[in-house]
Design a protein around this motif. Structure first.
Motif, PDB file in Angstrom:
ATOM      1  N   LEU A  83       0.806  -1.217   0.000  1.00 30.22           N
ATOM      2  CA  LEU A  83       0.000   0.000   0.000  1.00 30.22           C
ATOM      3  C   LEU A  83       0.842   1.271   0.000  1.00 30.22           C
ATOM      4  O   LEU A  83       0.503   2.259  -0.662  1.00 30.22           O
ATOM      5  CB  LEU A  83      -0.939  -0.003   1.216  1.00 30.22           C
ATOM      6  N   GLN A 128      -6.186   0.130  -7.252  1.00 27.20           N
ATOM      7  CA  GLN A 128      -6.511  -0.119  -5.850  1.00 27.20           C
ATOM      8  C   GLN A 128      -5.798  -1.389  -5.412  1.00 27.20           C
ATOM      9  O   GLN A 128      -5.833  -2.410  -6.111  1.00 27.20           O
ATOM     10  CB  GLN A 128      -8.020  -0.281  -5.655  1.00 27.20           C
ATOM     11  N   LYS A 134      -6.813  -4.056   4.633  1.00 32.90           N
ATOM     12  CA  LYS A 134      -6.637  -2.629   4.382  1.00 32.90           C
ATOM     13  C   LYS A 134      -6.531  -2.377   2.880  1.00 32.90           C
ATOM     14  O   LYS A 134      -6.136  -3.259   2.122  1.00 32.90           O
ATOM     15  CB  LYS A 134      -5.419  -2.085   5.117  1.00 32.90           C
ATOM     16  N   ARG A 136      -6.016   0.830  -0.422  1.00 31.70           N
ATOM     17  CA  ARG A 136      -5.668   2.193  -0.835  1.00 31.70           C
ATOM     18  C   ARG A 136      -6.030   2.348  -2.307  1.00 31.70           C
ATOM     19  O   ARG A 136      -5.767   1.452  -3.120  1.00 31.70           O
ATOM     20  CB  ARG A 136      -4.181   2.456  -0.622  1.00 31.70           C
ATOM     21  N   LYS A 150      -6.139   7.670   1.057  1.00 33.01           N
ATOM     22  CA  LYS A 150      -5.542   7.209   2.309  1.00 33.01           C
ATOM     23  C   LYS A 150      -5.760   5.708   2.465  1.00 33.01           C
ATOM     24  O   LYS A 150      -6.626   5.116   1.834  1.00 33.01           O
ATOM     25  CB  LYS A 150      -6.162   7.965   3.480  1.00 33.01           C
ATOM     26  N   ILE A 151      -4.980   5.103   3.344  1.00 30.65           N
ATOM     27  CA  ILE A 151      -5.158   3.684   3.657  1.00 30.65           C
ATOM     28  C   ILE A 151      -6.387   3.552   4.556  1.00 30.65           C
ATOM     29  O   ILE A 151      -6.504   4.223   5.580  1.00 30.65           O
ATOM     30  CB  ILE A 151      -3.912   3.113   4.350  1.00 30.65           C
TER      31      ILE A 151
END
Length: 617
Positions: A83, A128, A134, A136, A150-151
């Motif tokens: 990420l 993406q 998670k 980003r 943002k993450i």
């Protein structure tokens, strides 16, 4: 007066500016999507390649591709781009993980360029990455960062992987570009054949192979081969092969899952290995051409740090199988594999060995029968060449080391009038002209003997330098340029039939084209517009006014040299001849070129369309 050359003449471009200014260095050609090697398909390939590399390393068994109008969406289920490096990995050239041979051992993309080129050449681009709950998202416009997300946490159950969505920039590819599903599907089948266990989904349709290259050849073969397909596999190598009843040789070659349409060292090694193994097995020094005549084969290898001759990776250079000291060259690796495994197969399958022997002996017999008439034809050609004005040659040929070699072209035209117009305005460096006397002989059902008995075909074969195969072909593009009328279409069929009968690899290797020339010229005192169909003519009349002068070109000979140069220069329109199953085209040729007049007549009557029908369409 020459332009000033000083310090102000020297410019430094950013990576983004360079990609957009010189896209050919990164994707080969732009095009509008009408041919499978156009740049928009390279953009798809570069994106899917990354997903394939993940699968090869053992991560993710499914890739989803969606096409919506002009936008492509690709989702894999691999590890996902880290990420914190997502922006760099999709936008900063020479950034990636494939410089680390432990992270991606035998990857396709090694230069850190591919996905950056996709981004730079797209109007809109978004990527993406999803990793361990998670995610980003980043977005770009014409290669420039528009949104740096943002993450964030992902919804429960969201699987790891990478999602890329892009829309090629019409400012580069033209307003009329479009994706053709059939070209994308052919690409996905190749991925499936080379990555067993992987499922690729395209707009809901799945592509999956259980038998690898054996499935590939089975799809390409529509008729019965001379013997059951030979399928050999080893660590980092897979081969499938058989022989048919056609003239010529047909190959499909791959490196690390990438189709190398221009071959390379691995394909050369395969050809050598087959010849050596067969000679040793039968203990007879057969001619290489007799052994390979009518062969249909696919070869795939995986090597570490492959060296390709261009960013589009269509031809493998000279490499070893790994960077380790004393690692075998790719040539030794492939030939050694064949000498062991193909030899074992022939010993265990005597029926296949006998079929190969019979095929070799048939080819040898035909070659010897041709020897006498070939010598007579050569002597006749030597005498004819002193007075032969049918070939207006160019200076740069495909087999030369000149950087313009790939631009070398031979135009095959009907009659001296068209030849004269084209010759007077051609590029003498790279464009040659061969003039037919009229309609050539229908070669369907005839043997190769006819090439030497028919002076025109023999001179054409000599001009192309394909008597002993296409390895020494003198022109990269063979362009059939005929009038856009019934006679012109008939000549196209006759020339195409000749190539299909005796030199099918000219077509399978993408060397044969039809020249598109305008049907109409619409002009007023201020502007001239050339139109290639009725719709373009109506559009031109709307622009210039219904009172504009309209000329219908009935033949190439009517087009002046001054006009002709516009149709064979930078804006040349070519239609590539891309026929599948050309080695089993007997049914196709039989219908159009054979003596089946009643069947053809019935077909024509049922499908006849008048000029009024075409205008309404």
């Amino acid at each position: 007066m020459s332009a000033t050359y000083d310090e102000k003449s020297i410019k430094t471009l950013s990576a983004l500016e360079h990609i957009r200014l010189r896209p050919g260095m990164y994707i080969g050609r732009l095009g509008n999507g009408s041919h499978p090697d156009d740049g928009i398909y390279v953009l798809i390939k570069e994106t899917i390649d990354n997903a394939i590399d993940e699968f090869t390393m053992g991560f993710g068994k499914r890739v989803e591709i969606h096409l919506a109008d002009r936008s492509i969406y690709v989702r894999d289920y691999g590890r996902g781009i880290p990420l914190g490096k997502l922006v760099e990995c999709v936008s900063i050239i020479n950034t990636g993980a494939k410089y680390d041979s432990e992270t991606f051992k035998k990857a396709i993309g090694l230069n850190g360029v591919g996905q950056k080129a996709v981004n730079a050449l797209s109007l809109e681009y978004r990527a993406q990455a999803i990793r361990d709950g998670k995610s980003r998202l980043v977005e770009f416009y014409q290669g420039k960062l528009k949104k740096d997300g943002k993450i964030v946490n992902t919804p429960p159950g969201e699987r790891n992987g990478t999602l890329v969505e892009f829309t090629p920039d019409e400012a580069l590819f033209g307003k009329d570009f479009r994706f053709r599903s059939e070209f994308i599907e052919e690409m996905l089948w190749n991925y499936a054949y080379l990555n067993r266990g992987l499922t690729l989904s395209f707009n809901g349709k799945n592509f999956r192979s259980e038998n690898g290259l054996k499935d590939l050849l089975a799809k390409k073969l529509t008729g019965e081969p001379l013997y059951p397909m030979i399928h050999l596999e080893g660590e980092d190598i897979e081969i499938a092969m058989t022989h048919g009843a056609h003239y010529g040789e047909e190959y499909y070659s791959f490196v690390n899952g990438q189709q190398t349409t221009m071959g390379g060292t691995h394909l050369t090694a395969f050809k050598e290995g087959v010849v050596t193994t067969v000679r040793n097995f039968f203990k007879k020094d057969y001619e290489a051409a007799d052994i390979r005549q009518s062969i249909v084969a696919a070869v795939s290898v995986r090597v570490m740090e492959p060296i390709f001759e261009s960013q589009t990776k269509t031809k493998l250079g000279s490499v070893t199988t790994s960077p380790e000291k004393n690692a075998p060259t790719i040539r030794n690796f492939v030939t050694s594999f064949l000498q062991q495994h193909l030899d074992n197969y022939l010993h265990r399958n005597p029926e296949a060995a006998d079929a190969i022997k019979r095929k070799i002996e048939d080819s040898e017999r035909e070659r010897k029968e041709l020897a006498g008439i070939r010598n007579i034809a050569r002597e006749r050609a030597k005498k004819a060449s002193l007075h032969n004005k049918k070939l207006r040659d160019c200076r740069v040929h495909l087999d030369s080391k000149d950087k313009r070699a790939e631009d070398s072209s031979l135009f095959i035209v009907e009659g001296d009038s068209a030849a004269g117009s084209l010759t007077s305005c051609r590029n003498v460096q790279t464009q040659a002209v061969f003039a037919l006397r009229g309609k050539p002989l229908n070669t369907y059902g005839l043997t190769k003997k006819i090439i030497y008995e028919n002076e025109e075909f023999h001179l054409l074969q000599s001009a192309l330098n394909v008597e002993d195969g296409i390895d020494n072909l003198r022109y990269n593009k063979i362009i059939v340029a005929t009038d856009a009328d019934v006679d012109g279409m008939h000549i196209r069929l006759l020339i195409l039939s000749f190539f299909l009968q005796f030199f099918p690899e000219l077509i399978t290797n993408g060397h044969v084209f039809f020249l598109e020339t305008p049907l109409f010229r619409v002009r007023n005192k201020k502007e001239t517009i050339y139109c290639y169909n009725e719709a373009e003519k109506q559009s031109a009349l709307k622009k210039l006014g219904q009172s504009a002068e309209t000329t219908r070109f009935k033949g190439l000979g009517e087009i002046s040299a001054g006009e002709f140069k516009d149709f064979i220069g930078e804006d040349i329109r070519l239609e590539k001849v891309t026929l599948e199953h050309v080695h089993n085209s007997d049914q196709l040729l039989s219908f159009f070129m054979g003596k089946n007049t009643p069947e053809r007549q019935e077909f024509i009557i049922k499908n006849l369309r008048t000029e009024k029908d075409l205008i309404e369409v």
